[in-house]
Design a protein around this motif. Structure first.
Motif, mmCIF file in Angstrom:
data_model
loop_
_atom_site.group_PDB
_atom_site.id
_atom_site.type_symbol
_atom_site.label_atom_id
_atom_site.label_comp_id
_atom_site.label_asym_id
_atom_site.label_seq_id
_atom_site.Cartn_x
_atom_site.Cartn_y
_atom_site.Cartn_z
ATOM 1 N N VAL A 97 1.380 8.558 -12.472
ATOM 2 C CA VAL A 97 0.040 7.148 -12.454
ATOM 3 C C VAL A 97 -0.659 7.724 -13.018
ATOM 4 O O VAL A 97 -1.367 6.848 -14.105
ATOM 5 N N SER A 98 -0.942 8.799 -12.794
ATOM 6 C CA SER A 98 -2.425 9.067 -13.362
ATOM 7 C C SER A 98 -2.252 9.702 -13.922
ATOM 8 O O SER A 98 -3.425 9.627 -14.693
ATOM 9 N N ARG A 99 -1.628 11.070 -13.908
ATOM 10 C CA ARG A 99 -1.571 11.312 -15.609
ATOM 11 C C ARG A 99 -0.738 10.759 -17.056
ATOM 12 O O ARG A 99 -1.385 11.833 -17.949
ATOM 13 N N PHE A 100 0.195 10.133 -16.784
ATOM 14 C CA PHE A 100 0.769 9.170 -18.353
ATOM 15 C C PHE A 100 0.793 7.991 -18.353
ATOM 16 O O PHE A 100 0.256 7.326 -17.539
ATOM 17 N N ARG A 101 0.473 8.116 -19.377
ATOM 18 C CA ARG A 101 0.510 6.686 -20.271
ATOM 19 C C ARG A 101 2.325 6.351 -20.288
ATOM 20 O O ARG A 101 2.269 6.238 -21.717
ATOM 21 N N PHE A 102 2.346 4.880 -20.016
ATOM 22 C CA PHE A 102 3.178 4.716 -19.897
ATOM 23 C C PHE A 102 4.514 3.397 -19.102
ATOM 24 O O PHE A 102 3.181 2.735 -19.014
ATOM 25 N N VAL A 163 -5.530 12.272 -7.261
ATOM 26 C CA VAL A 163 -4.842 13.083 -8.554
ATOM 27 C C VAL A 163 -5.960 12.985 -9.583
ATOM 28 O O VAL A 163 -5.985 13.416 -10.821
ATOM 29 N N ALA A 164 -5.964 11.681 -9.672
ATOM 30 C CA ALA A 164 -6.971 10.907 -10.725
ATOM 31 C C ALA A 164 -8.391 11.427 -10.215
ATOM 32 O O ALA A 164 -9.405 11.553 -11.500
ATOM 33 N N GLY A 165 -8.844 12.102 -9.234
ATOM 34 C CA GLY A 165 -10.127 12.839 -8.857
ATOM 35 C C GLY A 165 -10.063 13.989 -9.338
ATOM 36 O O GLY A 165 -11.342 14.611 -9.189
ATOM 37 N N ILE A 166 -8.855 14.390 -9.719
ATOM 38 C CA ILE A 166 -9.262 15.863 -10.426
ATOM 39 C C ILE A 166 -8.875 15.596 -11.890
ATOM 40 O O ILE A 166 -8.608 15.455 -12.581
ATOM 41 N N PRO A 167 -9.935 16.194 -12.772
ATOM 42 C CA PRO A 167 -10.278 15.961 -14.239
ATOM 43 C C PRO A 167 -9.295 16.610 -14.263
ATOM 44 O O PRO A 167 -8.714 17.967 -14.525
ATOM 45 N N PHE A 168 -8.848 16.446 -15.645
ATOM 46 C CA PHE A 168 -8.052 16.850 -16.290
ATOM 47 C C PHE A 168 -7.648 18.273 -17.455
ATOM 48 O O PHE A 168 -7.103 18.940 -17.460
ATOM 49 N N GLU A 169 -9.532 18.106 -17.773
ATOM 50 C CA GLU A 169 -10.384 19.292 -18.586
ATOM 51 C C GLU A 169 -9.848 20.728 -17.589
ATOM 52 O O GLU A 169 -9.538 21.490 -18.465
ATOM 53 N N LEU A 192 -6.018 22.147 -5.651
ATOM 54 C CA LEU A 192 -6.752 21.237 -5.143
ATOM 55 C C LEU A 192 -6.871 20.021 -4.646
ATOM 56 O O LEU A 192 -7.288 18.868 -4.526
ATOM 57 N N LEU A 193 -5.155 19.722 -4.990
ATOM 58 C CA LEU A 193 -5.077 18.309 -4.418
ATOM 59 C C LEU A 193 -4.327 18.879 -2.593
ATOM 60 O O LEU A 193 -4.191 17.405 -1.731
ATOM 61 N N ALA A 194 -4.362 19.625 -1.892
ATOM 62 C CA ALA A 194 -4.401 20.311 -0.910
ATOM 63 C C ALA A 194 -4.838 19.561 0.513
ATOM 64 O O ALA A 194 -4.340 18.559 1.158
ATOM 65 N N PRO A 195 -6.380 18.718 0.221
ATOM 66 C CA PRO A 195 -7.013 18.059 0.994
ATOM 67 C C PRO A 195 -6.211 16.242 0.784
ATOM 68 O O PRO A 195 -5.005 16.038 1.969
ATOM 69 N N GLY A 196 -5.572 16.220 -0.134
ATOM 70 C CA GLY A 196 -4.804 15.163 0.102
ATOM 71 C C GLY A 196 -3.767 15.031 0.493
ATOM 72 O O GLY A 196 -3.030 13.920 1.329
ATOM 73 N N LEU A 197 -3.257 15.652 0.123
ATOM 74 C CA LEU A 197 -1.311 16.186 0.583
ATOM 75 C C LEU A 197 -0.998 15.611 2.315
ATOM 76 O O LEU A 197 -0.408 15.478 2.721
ATOM 77 N N VAL A 198 -2.422 16.574 2.832
ATOM 78 C CA VAL A 198 -2.874 17.059 4.369
ATOM 79 C C VAL A 198 -2.454 15.346 5.056
ATOM 80 O O VAL A 198 -2.566 14.637 6.134
ATOM 81 N N ALA A 199 -4.091 14.794 4.108
ATOM 82 C CA ALA A 199 -4.676 13.260 4.491
ATOM 83 C C ALA A 199 -3.095 12.305 4.717
ATOM 84 O O ALA A 199 -3.260 11.752 5.427
ATOM 85 N N THR A 200 -2.639 11.899 3.314
ATOM 86 C CA THR A 200 -1.349 11.495 3.536
ATOM 87 C C THR A 200 -0.075 11.949 4.730
ATOM 88 O O THR A 200 0.177 11.333 5.520
ATOM 89 N N GLY A 201 -0.153 13.677 4.876
ATOM 90 C CA GLY A 201 0.517 13.618 5.923
ATOM 91 C C GLY A 201 0.333 13.136 7.089
ATOM 92 O O GLY A 201 1.018 13.023 7.629
ATOM 93 N N VAL A 202 -0.713 13.411 7.109
ATOM 94 C CA VAL A 202 -1.169 12.765 8.896
ATOM 95 C C VAL A 202 -0.952 11.674 9.100
ATOM 96 O O VAL A 202 -0.590 11.297 10.267
ATOM 97 N N PHE A 203 -0.999 10.798 8.124
ATOM 98 C CA PHE A 203 -0.359 9.139 8.151
ATOM 99 C C PHE A 203 1.146 8.632 8.407
ATOM 100 O O PHE A 203 1.547 8.229 9.154
ATOM 101 N N GLY A 204 1.747 9.895 7.656
ATOM 102 C CA GLY A 204 3.015 9.401 8.058
ATOM 103 C C GLY A 204 3.825 10.348 9.024
ATOM 104 O O GLY A 204 4.557 9.301 9.728
ATOM 105 N N PHE A 205 2.872 10.789 9.511
ATOM 106 C CA PHE A 205 3.210 11.884 11.040
ATOM 107 C C PHE A 205 2.587 10.674 11.862
ATOM 108 O O PHE A 205 3.552 10.504 12.507
ATOM 109 N N ILE A 206 1.563 10.043 11.630
ATOM 110 C CA ILE A 206 1.559 9.184 13.264
ATOM 111 C C ILE A 206 1.493 8.028 12.730
ATOM 112 O O ILE A 206 2.416 8.099 13.763
ATOM 113 N N GLN A 207 2.610 7.022 11.687
ATOM 114 C CA GLN A 207 3.408 6.271 11.722
ATOM 115 C C GLN A 207 4.068 6.154 11.638
ATOM 116 O O GLN A 207 4.996 5.656 13.099
ATOM 117 N N ALA A 208 4.906 7.209 11.732
ATOM 118 C CA ALA A 208 6.470 7.799 11.978
ATOM 119 C C ALA A 208 6.754 8.116 14.002
ATOM 120 O O ALA A 208 7.652 7.942 13.617
#
Length: 279
Positions: A97-102, A163-169, A192-208
């Motif tokens: 969704v962030s890197r491609f246009r379709f 993902v959108a916050g990381i410059p494609f440059e 650079l996506l490690a913080p995002g993966l960890v944050a979403t992983g924490v959310f998924g862990f707590i919810q499940a």
């Protein structure tokens, strides 16, 4: 030159922060405190603020049967599978969704928001019938599927922002230096996506880990309960509610969440620091 806050303002802000911290941590303290008290002390109108002279009887009650261990294994299996599957699919979807246009890209994003607005209770009947048809009731796989379906929309939306916050440059610069697009993504963008993966992983862990209603619908057998379902066994129509057992069980259930958060917190800080240096 930035103006420094006045002393009364600083004192007031600190006082509000301390009150907020105490208000948020007091229920946890009271849960742990009550887990060491006898039933008559818990039900007493005079609160017992410190468990002096307390005992481990409530914890012995929790471990007196094998049901806690079996429920712990089921919860760990379901939660672990939910995190892995949800992060995998959410990661791929967020990158697409962030890197491609379709065609249909914006429709997909809007659909994610609409899905999160649907009450989970409205899907119980259809989810139950689907799992029953597939013979996945009272199974780890069946419960994992409905958990992933519930966690995935929010996970995709959260990772999309990272993902959108990381410059494609940055990837383009790596490709200029000789990397392929895939190599540039995995060497530059993924760390650079490690913080995002960890944050979403924490959310998924707590919810499940803490989810109750879906587990109640899917896991109908007594020997296939998750930990939140097992905790409800301390309430009996004839004997009343065993609040000591509930508090001891709740304390034990909270331990894996705390341990998981302490582990990923260090990884989150490490990921942020590495990302800052590489940027």
């Amino acid at each position: 030159m930035a103006r420094t806050a006045s002393r009364p303002t600083t004192i007031m802000a600190n006082s509000i922060g301390i009150v907020a911290i105490l208000a948020s941590t007091f229920p946890v303290y009271w849960m742990i405190n009550s887990s060491f008290l006898a039933r008559n002390e818990i039900r007493s109108p005079t609160p017992t603020w410190m468990p002096f002279g307390g005992s481990l009887d409530n914890y012995r009650t929790v471990f007196s049967t094998d049901q806690f261990v079996s429920s712990l294994k089921i919860s760990l299996a379901v939660t672990g599978l939910t995190i892995v599957v949800a992060l995998l699919f959410a990661f791929l979807a967020a990158v697409a969704v962030s890197r491609f246009r379709f065609r249909g890209r914006m429709s997909f994003v809007v659909t994610l928001l609409v899905i999160q607005m649907i009450p989970a209770e409205g899907l119980f009947i259809s989810q139950y019938k689907m799992l029953e048809t597939a013979e996945l009731l009272n199974t780890v796989v069946g419960l994992t599927l409905v958990y992933v379906a519930g966690v995935l929309p929010f996970t995709i939306w959260t990772l999309r922002g990272f993902v959108a916050g990381i410059p494609f440059e940055l990837e383009e610069a790596a490709m200029v230096d000789g990397c392929t697009r895939t190599q540039a993504f995995f060497r530059i963008t993924l760390p650079l996506l490690a913080p995002g993966l960890v944050a979403t992983g924490v959310f998924g862990f707590i919810q499940a880990w803490n989810e109750f209603t879906l587990a109640l619908v899917v896991m109908t057998r007594e020997d296939r309960r998750t930990l939140p379902l097992w905790l409800s066994t301390f309430t009996d129509v004839n004997r009343g509610t065993d609040w000591g057992g509930i508090m001891a069980g709740s304390t034990l259930i909270a331990v894996p969440v705390i341990v998981f958060f302490l582990i990923v917190q260090g990884r989150m800080v490490k990921g942020v620091t590495a990302g800052a240096v590489k940027g």
